[in-house]
Design a protein around this motif. Structure first.
Motif: not given
Length: 109
Positions: A25-32, A37-46
């Motif tokens: 989730a933290f990685e998703a925030i950093h990606a966003a 946003f593609k990576l952010a969504d992937e990290k949220l799914k992960e």
């Protein structure tokens, strides 16, 4: 496997999956924040996948409890539950932050 070993394995499953969920989730925030946003969504799914795994472990404990198999409550068990709840809260917040970064990015475009 002894009861103590079984409990330790369960507790560690909760802690590891909760920690991994929070990290993703933290990685998703950093990606966003970086506009990926593609990576952010992937990290949220992960993150959600790790939380599902932790939830399955927790459900096993609850099912056993409902069937009369009482788990010894230790400080480590309490810590694992606290760790998991913190990860769930952080994942929820990360989802909101990713959505906010997407909104800000759309306004800038």
């Amino acid at each position: 496997m002894s009861e103590a070993d079984k409990n330790l394995e369960t507790v560690m499953g909760l802690i590891m999956n909760g920690g991994n969920a929070k990290s993703s989730a933290f990685e998703a925030i950093h990606a966003a924040k970086a506009g990926d946003f593609k990576l952010a969504d992937e990290k949220l799914k992960e993150s959600d996948q790790f939380l599902t795994e932790a939830h399955n472990v927790q459900s096993g404990l609850l099912t056993a409890e409902a069937q009369g198999e009482h788990t010894k409550v230790t400080l480590l068990m309490v810590h694992s539950q606290d760790h998991l709840m913190n990860a769930i809260t952080f994942r929820d917040l990360a989802g909101e932050m990713v959505a906010l970064y997407k909104r800000l990015s759309a306004k800038e475009a």
